[in-house]
Design an enzyme around this catalytic site. Structure first.
Site, PDB file in Angstrom:
ATOM      1  CE  LYS A  13     -10.903 -11.059 -25.600  1.00  0.00           C
ATOM      2  NZ  LYS A  13     -11.030 -12.496 -25.476  1.00  0.00           N
ATOM      3  NE  ARG A  89     -13.637 -13.331 -19.791  1.00  0.00           N
ATOM      4  CZ  ARG A  89     -12.377 -13.237 -20.198  1.00  0.00           C
ATOM      5  NH1 ARG A  89     -11.755 -12.079 -20.179  1.00  0.00           N
ATOM      6  NH2 ARG A  89     -11.752 -14.305 -20.630  1.00  0.00           N
ATOM      7  NE  ARG A 128      -4.409 -19.697 -25.477  1.00  0.00           N
ATOM      8  CZ  ARG A 128      -5.267 -18.732 -25.198  1.00  0.00           C
ATOM      9  NH1 ARG A 128      -6.061 -18.268 -26.130  1.00  0.00           N
ATOM     10  NH2 ARG A 128      -5.356 -18.241 -24.002  1.00  0.00           N
ATOM     11  NE  ARG A 137      -2.486 -17.774 -20.189  1.00  0.00           N
ATOM     12  CZ  ARG A 137      -3.324 -17.209 -21.049  1.00  0.00           C
ATOM     13  NH1 ARG A 137      -2.879 -16.686 -22.153  1.00  0.00           N
ATOM     14  NH2 ARG A 137      -4.609 -17.173 -20.804  1.00  0.00           N
ATOM     15  NE  ARG A 148      -9.968 -19.462 -19.478  1.00  0.00           N
ATOM     16  CZ  ARG A 148      -8.753 -19.090 -19.836  1.00  0.00           C
ATOM     17  NH1 ARG A 148      -8.571 -18.460 -20.972  1.00  0.00           N
ATOM     18  NH2 ARG A 148      -7.738 -19.360 -19.070  1.00  0.00           N
TER      19      ARG A 148
HETATM   20  P1  AMP Z   1      -8.238 -14.039 -20.284  1.00  0.00           P
HETATM   21  O1  AMP Z   1      -6.761 -13.945 -20.206  1.00  0.00           O
HETATM   22  O2  AMP Z   1      -8.895 -12.772 -20.759  1.00  0.00           O
HETATM   23  O3  AMP Z   1      -8.702 -15.232 -21.071  1.00  0.00           O
HETATM   24  O4  AMP Z   1      -8.779 -14.231 -18.767  1.00  0.00           O
HETATM   25  C1  AMP Z   1      -8.365 -15.330 -17.981  1.00  0.00           C
HETATM   26  C2  AMP Z   1      -9.339 -15.542 -16.844  1.00  0.00           C
HETATM   27  O5  AMP Z   1      -9.366 -14.399 -16.001  1.00  0.00           O
HETATM   28  C3  AMP Z   1     -10.799 -15.751 -17.241  1.00  0.00           C
HETATM   29  O6  AMP Z   1     -11.069 -17.089 -17.590  1.00  0.00           O
HETATM   30  C4  AMP Z   1     -11.531 -15.319 -15.988  1.00  0.00           C
HETATM   31  O7  AMP Z   1     -11.480 -16.315 -14.985  1.00  0.00           O
HETATM   32  C5  AMP Z   1     -10.681 -14.157 -15.518  1.00  0.00           C
HETATM   33  N1  AMP Z   1     -11.153 -12.891 -16.121  1.00  0.00           N
HETATM   34  C6  AMP Z   1     -10.515 -12.104 -17.033  1.00  0.00           C
HETATM   35  N2  AMP Z   1     -11.234 -11.031 -17.352  1.00  0.00           N
HETATM   36  C7  AMP Z   1     -12.372 -11.112 -16.623  1.00  0.00           C
HETATM   37  C8  AMP Z   1     -13.531 -10.315 -16.526  1.00  0.00           C
HETATM   38  N3  AMP Z   1     -13.680  -9.183 -17.247  1.00  0.00           N
HETATM   39  N4  AMP Z   1     -14.514 -10.727 -15.655  1.00  0.00           N
HETATM   40  C9  AMP Z   1     -14.387 -11.835 -14.920  1.00  0.00           C
HETATM   41  N5  AMP Z   1     -13.334 -12.647 -14.980  1.00  0.00           N
HETATM   42  C10 AMP Z   1     -12.318 -12.296 -15.830  1.00  0.00           C
END
Ligand code: AMP
Length: 194
Positions: A13, A89, A128, A137, A148
């Site tokens: 994404k 989310r 990954r 990260r 996740r």
């Molecule tokens: P991402 O980079 O989008 O995979 O997000 C990394 C982490 O940030 C996720 O595993 C969540 O812990 C947190 N996170 C990102 N976006 C959200 C969201 N919309 N709601 C809650 N937690 C989020």
């Protein structure tokens, strides 16, 4: 043009959102990036978010809703449009987003789901995680990434019927190559001339 890009973690994404940003000029709004910036800056919110992110869980709705809905109303985002990447989310986040969009009279042009087979997703995540083994990260390790997927299935996937019922959801095949996925996205967007 305003877009919501949906799809499980590891589906690519973020990469696709950046490509759309580069080609069409909307601003990519990644809540993951925003939260990681808060973690790096050592803010109080960042410190709290870090523990949750490290576990692969979701940061509380009110925290994320606050940061993203503020940003959506910024003048640059209003002018150029946005691609939501990683938000909403949860169903609660989707409802809060709708409330603000209605109140501010902001329309969403496309809600697109990148559909990926879960087994393939696990394979990609293993790969990954191995590539990011240097700890680039904070929240990347295999167990967290697998968690996740479960969180996506349980808390995020229920948003899809919410949008589908309203006739707002386009679904594309996220299993294809990166370039092919980009082409599918551009086809949904009507492939406007560059
Ligand atoms: P991402 O980079 O989008 O995979 O997000 C990394 C982490 O940030 C996720 O595993 C969540 O812990 C947190 N996170 C990102 N976006 C959200 C969201 N919309 N709601 C809650 N937690 C989020």
């Amino acid at each position: 043009m305003n877009i919501i890009l949906m799809g499980p973690p590891g589906c690519g994404k973020g990469t696709q959102a950046r490509r759309l940003q580069d080609k069409f000029g909307m601003i990519q709004l990644s809540t993951g990036d925003m939260l990681r910036a808060a973690v790096d800056a050592g803010t109080e919110m960042g410190l709290k978010a870090r523990t949750v992110m490290d576990r692969g869980d979701l940061v509380p709705d009110d925290v994320v809703v606050g940061i993203v809905l503020d940003r959506i109303q910024d003048i640059d985002v209003q002018t150029r449009g946005f691609i939501l990447d990683g938000f909403p989310r949860t169903v609660v986040q989707a409802q809060k987003l709708d409330e603000v969009l209605i109140e501010k009279q902001i329309g969403i042009n496309y809600i697109i789901e990148m559909k990926v087979d879960e087994a393939t997703l696990f394979e990609r995540i293993e790969k990954r995680a191995a590539e990011m083994a240097d700890g680039a990260r904070v929240d990347d390790n295999t167990e967290t990434l697998k968690k996740r997927i479960v969180v996506y299935r349980e808390q995020t996937a229920p948003i899809l019927p919410y949008y589908a019922r309203a006739g707002r959801l386009d679904t594309i095949d996220g299993m294809a190559s990166i370039n092919d996925v980009t082409m599918q996205l551009e086809a949904v967007l009507g492939n406007p001339a560059t």
